[in-house]
Design a protein around this motif. Structure first.
Motif, short mmCIF file in Angstrom:
data_model
loop_
_atom_site.label_atom_id
_atom_site.label_comp_id
_atom_site.label_asym_id
_atom_site.label_seq_id
_atom_site.Cartn_x
_atom_site.Cartn_y
_atom_site.Cartn_z
N ALA A 125 0.77 -1.23 -0.07
CA ALA A 125 -0.25 -0.08 0.07
C ALA A 125 0.89 1.33 -0.08
CB ALA A 125 -0.86 -0.02 1.16
N ALA A 126 1.73 1.37 0.82
CA ALA A 126 2.79 2.64 0.95
C ALA A 126 3.67 2.64 -0.41
CB ALA A 126 3.71 2.35 1.98
N ASP A 127 3.80 1.43 -0.95
CA ASP A 127 4.62 1.67 -2.32
C ASP A 127 3.60 2.38 -3.53
OD1 ASP A 127 6.75 0.36 -1.13
OD2 ASP A 127 6.43 -1.48 -2.35
N VAL A 128 2.42 1.72 -3.58
CA VAL A 128 1.70 2.25 -4.67
C VAL A 128 1.21 3.76 -4.16
CG1 VAL A 128 -0.67 2.05 -5.62
CG2 VAL A 128 0.71 0.32 -5.23
N ALA A 148 -4.75 5.48 -5.36
CA ALA A 148 -3.45 6.24 -5.01
C ALA A 148 -3.22 7.52 -6.01
CB ALA A 148 -2.16 5.29 -5.10
N ALA A 149 -3.56 7.38 -7.24
CA ALA A 149 -3.59 8.31 -8.37
C ALA A 149 -4.31 9.60 -8.01
CB ALA A 149 -3.66 7.54 -9.71
N ARG A 150 -5.56 9.15 -7.53
CA ARG A 150 -6.47 10.36 -7.40
C ARG A 150 -5.96 11.04 -6.05
NH1 ARG A 150 -10.77 6.46 -7.98
NH2 ARG A 150 -10.83 6.10 -5.80
N ALA A 151 -5.28 10.26 -5.19
CA ALA A 151 -4.82 10.87 -3.99
C ALA A 151 -3.66 11.96 -4.30
CB ALA A 151 -4.39 10.12 -2.95
N ASN A 152 -2.91 11.41 -5.34
CA ASN A 152 -1.73 12.32 -5.71
C ASN A 152 -1.98 13.19 -6.82
OD1 ASN A 152 -0.15 10.92 -4.19
ND2 ASN A 152 0.41 9.16 -5.62
#
Length: 293
Positions: A75-78, A110-114
């Motif tokens: 999870a942290a990697d992604v 993760a993409a949305r969060a970034n």
């Protein structure tokens, strides 16, 4: 992507050299090449690199091999690497279609969060490692499990060593390649070849790369920069192949105009499957600057 060079995520001092290399793609590793204690630092180094824009400016296909779904690091990697500059996330040891769907959902979140729209901007896609007996048996299901799957990557070390199969056993290699290539073909994704661990055995690397190209693989993974030119050469169409493909396409245009379904080029009977192959060869030659656009 004829060649894909592995780069340890814990070695940021190597990043600039890798970006300037002749490799078509770079696979930054957060899994096996990074010691447990250094995984957080490697993760942050890759986050910084992908955010900088420097990597994207290289024009290379950018990949990160994350840790497997069932680890504490996935999870942290992604979350760290799902950045707009990334092309592919390489997922180790998927065992079922649900694993693929879980990974795809994590990437999208993760993409949305970034801060980028994963479904609107260029999406990050999945490269699935086929490196367990179950994954090899279910390779077609894995490849078709989600639209974000771009390809299957063969992992012979992880597949063979626990079973006592010799890594250089040609019959086993050919069977594994064949199974992965057909599974990828059924799903409409690419197949990518594994690493070759003996850095000093250039002849062995070249022979395996040439075999994988004959098996229809897109390219070969490299663990050392010295292997990159060997892979690039092996996956580059020869002048003879390019010439034949060009003649096939010329004959295909003429045959279509005359309403002919099958015809002969260079002594070989040609019909639609051979035309499709010729189109792929010519497209590759143009992309590599071997034919004018």
């Amino acid at each position: 992507m004829r060649s894909k060079l592995f780069v340890p995520g814990s070695r940021p001092e190597l990043f600039d050299k890798a970006l300037a290399s002749a490799a078509d793609g770079l696979s930054f590793d957060l899994e096996d090449a990074v010691a447990e204690a250094r995984k957080p630092q490697a993760r942050e180094a890759l986050r910084e690199l992908l955010r900088s824009g420097q990597a994207r400016a290289s024009g290379k296909t950018l990949i990160v091999r994350v840790n497997a779904l069932d680890t504490a690091h996935f999870a942290a990697d992604v979350a760290a690497v799902a950045q707009p500059g990334l092309d592919l996330i390489n997922l180790p040891k998927p065992e079922c279609a649900d694993d693929v769907r879980r990974a795809a959902a994590a990437i999208e979140q993760a993409a949305r969060a970034n801060g980028f729209a994963h479904g609107v901007d260029k999406p990050i896609r999945l490269l699935l490692n086929i490196e367990t007996p179950k994954a090899l048996r279910l390779a077609g299901e894995l490849a078709a499990a989600h639209p974000c799957v771009a390809g299957l990557q063969l992992g012979l070390g992880d597949l063979f060593e626990p079973l006592g199969i010799a890594r250089r056993e040609s019959a086993a290699i050919q069977q594994a390649m064949y199974a992965v290539r057909l599974a990828a073909g059924e799903a409409g994704v690419f197949a990518y070849d594994t690493v070759f661990a003996n850095i000093k055995d250039e002849a062995g690397f070249r022979a395996e790369a040439e075999l994988s190209r004959r098996m229809g693989f897109l390219g070969k993974s490299c663990i050392h920069p010295s292997q990159v030119p060997l892979a690039n050469q092996a996956f580059c169409p020869s002048d003879e192949e390019i010439g034949h493909a060009a003649r096939v396409l010329e004959a295909a245009r003429d045959a279509e105009a005359r309403g002919v379904g099958a015809y002969v080029v260079d002594g070989k009977m040609i019909d639609p499957p051979f035309v499709k192959r010729a189109e792929a060869i010519v497209a590759t030659a143009r992309r590599l600057g071997l034919l004018p656009a």
